[in-house]
Scaffold this motif. Sequence first.
Motif, PDB file in Angstrom:
ATOM      1  N   SER A  11       0.818  -1.371   0.023  1.00 46.38           N
ATOM      2  CA  SER A  11       0.033  -0.070  -0.150  1.00 46.38           C
ATOM      3  C   SER A  11       1.009   1.250   0.022  1.00 46.38           C
ATOM      4  O   SER A  11       0.421   2.358  -0.368  1.00 46.38           O
ATOM      5  N   VAL A  12       2.079   1.062   0.721  1.00 50.67           N
ATOM      6  CA  VAL A  12       2.903   2.322   0.759  1.00 50.67           C
ATOM      7  C   VAL A  12       3.517   2.600  -0.907  1.00 50.67           C
ATOM      8  O   VAL A  12       3.443   3.754  -1.206  1.00 50.67           O
ATOM      9  N   ARG A  13       3.785   1.564  -1.385  1.00 47.88           N
ATOM     10  CA  ARG A  13       4.419   1.596  -2.811  1.00 47.88           C
ATOM     11  C   ARG A  13       3.335   2.057  -3.809  1.00 47.88           C
ATOM     12  O   ARG A  13       3.604   2.660  -4.792  1.00 47.88           O
ATOM     13  N   GLN A  14       2.061   1.589  -3.556  1.00 44.58           N
ATOM     14  CA  GLN A  14       0.928   2.172  -4.339  1.00 44.58           C
ATOM     15  C   GLN A  14       0.703   3.658  -4.491  1.00 44.58           C
ATOM     16  O   GLN A  14       0.284   4.191  -5.403  1.00 44.58           O
ATOM     17  N   ALA A  15       1.218   4.324  -3.295  1.00 46.97           N
ATOM     18  CA  ALA A  15       0.993   5.634  -3.185  1.00 46.97           C
ATOM     19  C   ALA A  15       2.245   6.589  -3.765  1.00 46.97           C
ATOM     20  O   ALA A  15       2.111   7.738  -3.713  1.00 46.97           O
ATOM     21  N   ILE A  16       2.971   5.959  -4.442  1.00 42.84           N
ATOM     22  CA  ILE A  16       4.476   6.413  -4.774  1.00 42.84           C
ATOM     23  C   ILE A  16       4.600   6.139  -6.115  1.00 42.84           C
ATOM     24  O   ILE A  16       4.483   5.087  -6.567  1.00 42.84           O
ATOM     25  N   GLY A  17       4.761   7.115  -6.862  1.00 41.29           N
ATOM     26  CA  GLY A  17       5.290   6.886  -8.401  1.00 41.29           C
ATOM     27  C   GLY A  17       6.806   7.134  -8.310  1.00 41.29           C
ATOM     28  O   GLY A  17       7.326   8.062  -7.907  1.00 41.29           O
ATOM     29  N   VAL A  18       7.489   6.406  -9.528  1.00 38.81           N
ATOM     30  CA  VAL A  18       8.976   6.454  -9.343  1.00 38.81           C
ATOM     31  C   VAL A  18       9.496   6.772 -10.670  1.00 38.81           C
ATOM     32  O   VAL A  18       8.880   5.856 -11.663  1.00 38.81           O
ATOM     33  N   VAL A  19      10.351   7.660 -10.964  1.00 40.96           N
ATOM     34  CA  VAL A  19      11.315   7.551 -12.358  1.00 40.96           C
ATOM     35  C   VAL A  19      12.420   7.626 -12.027  1.00 40.96           C
ATOM     36  O   VAL A  19      13.073   8.395 -11.369  1.00 40.96           O
ATOM     37  N   PRO A  20      12.921   6.262 -12.223  1.00 43.49           N
ATOM     38  CA  PRO A  20      14.494   6.098 -11.960  1.00 43.49           C
ATOM     39  C   PRO A  20      15.264   6.665 -12.915  1.00 43.49           C
ATOM     40  O   PRO A  20      15.001   7.023 -14.203  1.00 43.49           O
ATOM     41  N   GLN A  21      16.578   6.407 -12.597  1.00 43.37           N
ATOM     42  CA  GLN A  21      17.660   6.930 -13.561  1.00 43.37           C
ATOM     43  C   GLN A  21      17.823   5.876 -14.662  1.00 43.37           C
ATOM     44  O   GLN A  21      17.704   6.231 -15.701  1.00 43.37           O
ATOM     45  N   ASP A  22      17.672   4.615 -14.545  1.00 38.04           N
ATOM     46  CA  ASP A  22      17.721   3.540 -15.399  1.00 38.04           C
ATOM     47  C   ASP A  22      16.423   3.013 -15.565  1.00 38.04           C
ATOM     48  O   ASP A  22      15.958   2.130 -14.791  1.00 38.04           O
ATOM     49  N   THR A  23      15.678   3.372 -16.473  1.00 38.56           N
ATOM     50  CA  THR A  23      14.221   2.680 -16.664  1.00 38.56           C
ATOM     51  C   THR A  23      14.483   1.199 -17.316  1.00 38.56           C
ATOM     52  O   THR A  23      14.869   0.945 -18.057  1.00 38.56           O
ATOM     53  N   ALA A  24      14.016   0.496 -16.325  1.00 39.23           N
ATOM     54  CA  ALA A  24      13.762  -1.146 -16.665  1.00 39.23           C
ATOM     55  C   ALA A  24      12.558  -1.461 -17.323  1.00 39.23           C
ATOM     56  O   ALA A  24      11.443  -1.021 -16.925  1.00 39.23           O
ATOM     57  N   LEU A  25      12.670  -2.059 -18.480  1.00 41.62           N
ATOM     58  CA  LEU A  25      11.691  -2.410 -19.542  1.00 41.62           C
ATOM     59  C   LEU A  25      11.402  -3.904 -19.601  1.00 41.62           C
ATOM     60  O   LEU A  25      12.518  -4.488 -19.743  1.00 41.62           O
ATOM     61  N   PHE A  26      10.098  -4.555 -19.716  1.00 43.93           N
ATOM     62  CA  PHE A  26      10.027  -5.689 -20.075  1.00 43.93           C
ATOM     63  C   PHE A  26      10.214  -6.070 -21.684  1.00 43.93           C
ATOM     64  O   PHE A  26       9.993  -5.063 -22.426  1.00 43.93           O
ATOM     65  N   ASN A  27      10.579  -7.045 -21.971  1.00 48.40           N
ATOM     66  CA  ASN A  27      10.804  -7.376 -23.500  1.00 48.40           C
ATOM     67  C   ASN A  27       9.528  -7.681 -24.095  1.00 48.40           C
ATOM     68  O   ASN A  27       8.960  -8.903 -24.449  1.00 48.40           O
ATOM     69  N   ASP A  28       8.652  -6.527 -24.236  1.00 46.21           N
ATOM     70  CA  ASP A  28       7.338  -6.406 -24.779  1.00 46.21           C
ATOM     71  C   ASP A  28       7.181  -5.359 -25.536  1.00 46.21           C
ATOM     72  O   ASP A  28       7.906  -4.853 -26.006  1.00 46.21           O
ATOM     73  N   THR A  29       5.680  -4.809 -25.697  1.00 46.02           N
ATOM     74  CA  THR A  29       5.456  -3.781 -26.722  1.00 46.02           C
ATOM     75  C   THR A  29       5.413  -2.623 -25.400  1.00 46.02           C
ATOM     76  O   THR A  29       5.535  -2.602 -24.505  1.00 46.02           O
ATOM     77  N   ILE A  30       5.679  -1.243 -26.378  1.00 46.39           N
ATOM     78  CA  ILE A  30       5.519  -0.302 -25.567  1.00 46.39           C
ATOM     79  C   ILE A  30       4.584   0.066 -24.748  1.00 46.39           C
ATOM     80  O   ILE A  30       4.593   0.587 -23.626  1.00 46.39           O
ATOM     81  N   GLY A  31       3.227  -0.231 -25.523  1.00 43.14           N
ATOM     82  CA  GLY A  31       2.028  -0.165 -24.955  1.00 43.14           C
ATOM     83  C   GLY A  31       2.047  -1.011 -23.603  1.00 43.14           C
ATOM     84  O   GLY A  31       1.419  -0.214 -22.587  1.00 43.14           O
ATOM     85  N   SER A  32       2.258  -2.180 -23.712  1.00 42.95           N
ATOM     86  CA  SER A  32       2.142  -2.900 -22.327  1.00 42.95           C
ATOM     87  C   SER A  32       3.320  -2.594 -21.307  1.00 42.95           C
ATOM     88  O   SER A  32       2.754  -2.606 -20.309  1.00 42.95           O
ATOM     89  N   ASN A  33       4.348  -1.983 -21.558  1.00 40.58           N
ATOM     90  CA  ASN A  33       5.230  -1.326 -20.679  1.00 40.58           C
ATOM     91  C   ASN A  33       4.683  -0.308 -20.109  1.00 40.58           C
ATOM     92  O   ASN A  33       4.891  -0.129 -18.837  1.00 40.58           O
ATOM     93  N   ILE A  34       4.080   0.623 -21.026  1.00 36.50           N
ATOM     94  CA  ILE A  34       3.559   1.812 -20.154  1.00 36.50           C
ATOM     95  C   ILE A  34       2.202   1.408 -19.459  1.00 36.50           C
ATOM     96  O   ILE A  34       1.993   1.957 -18.347  1.00 36.50           O
ATOM     97  N   ALA A  35       1.421   0.477 -19.854  1.00 36.14           N
ATOM     98  CA  ALA A  35       0.299  -0.040 -19.216  1.00 36.14           C
ATOM     99  C   ALA A  35       0.730  -0.632 -17.798  1.00 36.14           C
ATOM    100  O   ALA A  35      -0.445  -0.476 -17.120  1.00 36.14           O
TER     101      ALA A  35
END
Length: 588
Positions: A415-439
């Motif tokens: 619940s604590v992490r749900q209340a926080i948004g993070v923009v990190p230095q190195d953005t980790a992305l799944f090997n998937d589509t752009i849309g899925s990564n944003i969703a």
Amino acid sequence: MKEGERSGRISAELWEVLRRHRWRIAAAVALLLVAKLATVAVPLLLKRIIDALSTASLPASLPLYLLVGYALLRFSSTLFNEWRDLLFVRVTLAAVSAYAQKTFSHLHALGPRFHARRKLGSLLPDIDRGTGGIAFLLGVGLFTIVPTLVEIGLVLAIMLNRYAAGFAGIILVTFLVYAGFTLVFTARRVFYQRRVNKLDSTAKGRLADSLINYDTVKYFGGEAREARRFAAIMGDWVDAGAANQRALFTLHVGQSAIIALGVAAIMVLAGQAVLARQMSVGDLVLINAYALQVCLPLNALGFTYREARDAWVNAERLFELLRERPEIDDPPGSPALQPGPGEIVFEHVSFHYEAARPVLVDVSLRIAPGTTLAVVGRSGSGKSTLARLLLRYYDPANGRILVDGQDIRLCSAASVRQAIGVVPQDTALFNDTIGSNIAYGRSGSTLEEVVAACRAAHLHEVIEALPGGYDAPVGERGVNLSGGEKQRIAIARAVLKDPPILIFDEATSALDVDSEHAITQELDRLSQHRTTLVIAHRLSTIVNADTIVVMDRGRIVEQGTHGELLRRKGAYARLWLLQQRMEEDAAR
């Protein structure tokens, strides 16, 4: 952990799996017993056929009922065994699936300390071998060891009932010698199997680590160096495998010799009885069939025991992994963080990763709702640790952290992490589509919501220009995108999540000046009306922050606005002048 205690825990886990499927297992065992009865009855029927056909006066017609019955018995043995496997397969598959899911969830529950030291390339084979070992162990006890013992017991009972005790005695002695030899030499072989597994995991870990760092290998011309390191590991693996095979050779030859001696002794005794007219040829065939029927399962039992020991070794590592304790383990029923305006307070917070090296020392600060606080300082000053503590990756050693007056240590970490948004230095992305990564920023989000978030992050036009648009693959670790595009995806994720609190952890330090300027403007827009903690490297990105905190060696040494800190001519002013000179030198 001691060997006995470790074995006891694994046995208890496997027993719990069997208990959950007890009715299906009971039906499978019943089919197994029927199949074994049919198998043991086959030689008896074969003896009657041989005796009927080898009498001095041959029968007028073939004993069809015996011949058909013989064929049906053989067929029924196979039928019931296959039916048993069909029933039990759901037990093994369900167990493998359950442990794979349990391990997957457990790995996500473990903290940063574990993931910092683990090697993914060696972790995955451990999981794969472990789940396979569990499946083997579940089936081996019921469908190899138990039926073999049942078959040997039935054969001994028939032999004692129909023939001299010497035949049953030879079978029993052969079984006992075989079992003792197998137990001793298989136990010796466990050492070699563990070493083979360890080297196999090391080799796969080295392979994965080298390929992940493909660019670094190329930068420094390290191909030959990597090949030598991998070859050294594989050389040790070959030596360990050869030693394992030598131990297996000794085991196989010894087992075969014991079986051969047992069969030879039985056949000599039976041959003498036939010559003395004490037994018929049918009796000789029956005894030979039973001798083979006992000895062949003995061989299978030896193989199964070896494989079971290997499976046990494989399962050990998986259970060791499951015994790793999360650093943050919420007690059952921990309350969720209640939503509020987003005030953050650090009260006399101290923290260390290692007791001898304090990272934060008596840190107290407050971020008012809807304001931005930036933290600057040299590397190792404790800046990023503030963010990790706020996200509850760790709990403070001393002091507490409050969000809207609630001690986050008493709230569920999720619940604590749900209340926080993070923009990190190195953005980790799944090997998937752009849309899925944003969703991924918010579960259940629609395409329209994803597009709206991308428009807010000034990413929509970039995505539309790509072949495939929102369905374009990002590649492994996002290799198909630039650094600026990955950062915009991180921003779009945060917009989509729409949290009351934001953390920017050196979100622009890896970008060029033009990209940094553009991303900084978007971060400023995103942080409006939200409580924001900025971990900054470049001071030019945080001049508009409501409060700037300067840290050194885990302590706050200065705080104020950009203008106030420059006027004090302290640590912040020195950092500012240093960065200005570096930028001027770079521009020349």
